[in-house]
Design an enzyme around this catalytic site. Structure first.
Site, PDB file in Angstrom:
ATOM      1  N   SER A  32       0.818  -1.217   0.000  1.00  0.00           N
ATOM      2  CA  SER A  32       0.000   0.000   0.000  1.00  0.00           C
ATOM      3  C   SER A  32       0.850   1.264   0.000  1.00  0.00           C
ATOM      4  O   SER A  32       1.694   1.460   0.875  1.00  0.00           O
ATOM      5  CB  SER A  32      -0.901   0.001   1.240  1.00  0.00           C
ATOM      6  OG  SER A  32      -1.434   1.300   1.445  1.00  0.00           O
ATOM      7  N   ASN A  33       0.574   2.113  -0.977  1.00  0.00           N
ATOM      8  CA  ASN A  33       1.262   3.411  -1.032  1.00  0.00           C
ATOM      9  C   ASN A  33       0.732   4.342   0.042  1.00  0.00           C
ATOM     10  O   ASN A  33       1.467   5.141   0.611  1.00  0.00           O
ATOM     11  CB  ASN A  33       1.053   4.054  -2.406  1.00  0.00           C
ATOM     12  CG  ASN A  33       1.542   3.166  -3.518  1.00  0.00           C
ATOM     13  OD1 ASN A  33       2.709   2.794  -3.531  1.00  0.00           O
ATOM     14  ND2 ASN A  33       0.669   2.793  -4.433  1.00  0.00           N
TER      15      ASN A  33
END
Ligand SMILES: Cc1ncc(COP(=O)(O)O)c(C=O)c1O
Length: 335
Positions: A78-79
């Protein structure tokens, strides 16, 4: 700036305005519209990306409330989780990340950067469809209770900061883009954006409608079916408009999302995505990512081939970041 946004607490975490870059070579190779890339991959925080705009408002609000620990979720690459954890470090907070395993749970890409940040990572088995649903909220709330009992002041932030406060960051971005287009004398017609938890498209929709901008927003989904994505944009747009005291309502027929470029599922790269990543790098020297912007660009290219955008159009493609994940997807991407 929209007056009700100017009044909100905000902490500077990124470098704004991000550049608008003319993509002449890409445009010529595609024989398509004039393409301008909005470089939110250069926003700065934790190697850049779209979530920094959301976090400037979300973290300012948390800080004011005396929060010292933030909890969120996403996939292991996840960014958003990474950017939140980096912002937390800057603001002297702890970050807990309850991440579902996803396709690349190895210590590479965003997980490597989280390791360097010493984020508190818990990897769980969960279907991505649960990400915005109840199961993960129950788990995060239980963790928040545990941390409260230890004397901490935790806040659970939904995946992607998908809240009206978070979405506000992208309402503001519509304003920023419009000012840049005017200053640079660019007569643009479309904004093409990746649609994930949907907040980035939603913010742009609210900003475009409130400011009466002559721009049509086109979302390319990397996860949701179009009807679900559109419903979520409408719900969050209405909530955000209310939160910002803007006299606006949204209906599904004014929102456009394409869902033809998801492939096998969230986080699973497609041939089109990888070709798009390689094409944009080899024409513009710009790197897209394998989960979000690569798929959005694959969709954009396909829509050009289908005649949806022609040489008469000018399109702003929102580069929303995600670069760190490239390094976790080396096996899929490298030739
Ligand atoms: C690089 C990148 N682009 C686009 C998106 C999608 O943004 P949103 O979740 O606001 O729809 C994300 C979400 O995580 C992302 O990391």
């Amino acid at each position: 700036m929209i007056p009700s946004i100017a009044k909100l607490p905000r902490i500077s975490l990124g470098n704004y305005p991000t550049p608008l870059t003319e993509a002449h070579h890409l445009s010529a190779v595609l024989g398509g519209p004039r393409i301008i890339i909005k470089r939110d991959d250069l926003s700065g925080l934790a190697l850049g990306g779209n979530k920094c705009r959301k976090l400037e408002f979300v973290m300012a609000d948390a800080k004011l409330k005396g929060i010292d620990t933030v909890i969120t979720t996403g996939s292991s690459q996840s960014n958003f989780a990474l950017q939140m954890a980096a912002a937390a470090r800057k603001l002297d907070m702890e970050a807990y990340l309850v991440l579902f395993k996803g396709v690349h749970p190895e210590t590479q890409g965003n997980l490597l950067l989280n390791n360097i940040l010493d984020s508190k990572v818990r990897i769980i088995e969960l279907d991505p469809s649960e990400l915005l649903g109840g199961t993960i909220m129950v788990k995060m709330n239980a963790l928040a209770d545990e941390l409260s009992q230890q004397g901490r002041h935790p806040l659970v932030i939904p995946a992607g900061a998908h809240t009206p406060i978070g979405t506000t960051g992208w309402v503001n971005a519509a304003d920023e883009i419009w000012q840049q287009l005017q200053a640079q004398n660019i007569d643009a017609h479309y904004l093409v954006v990746t649609n994930g938890s949907t907040g980035t498209q939603t913010g742009l929709e609210v900003g475009v409608k409130y400011l009466k901008l002559p721009l049509k927003v086109i979302g390319i989904s990397i996860f949701n079916k179009a009807a679900n994505a559109i419903n979520e944009v409408v719900n969050m747009a209405n909530e955000t408009a209310k939160f910002l005291n803007l006299d606006l309502t949204f209906a599904p027929d004014e929102i456009t999302v394409y869902d033809d470029y998801i492939g096998e599922g969230y986080g699973i790269s497609t041939d089109g995505c990888i070709q798009a990543i390689r094409l944009v790098a080899q024409t513009e020297g710009i790197f897209l990512d394998p989960v979000y912007t690569g798929k959005a660009m694959a969709g954009f290219i396909d829509l050009i081939h289908k005649g949806k955008f022609t040489a008469k159009d000018t399109v702003v493609f929102i580069h929303s970041g995600g670069i760190p994940a490239l390094f976790a997807y080396d096996k899929e991407i490298a030739r």
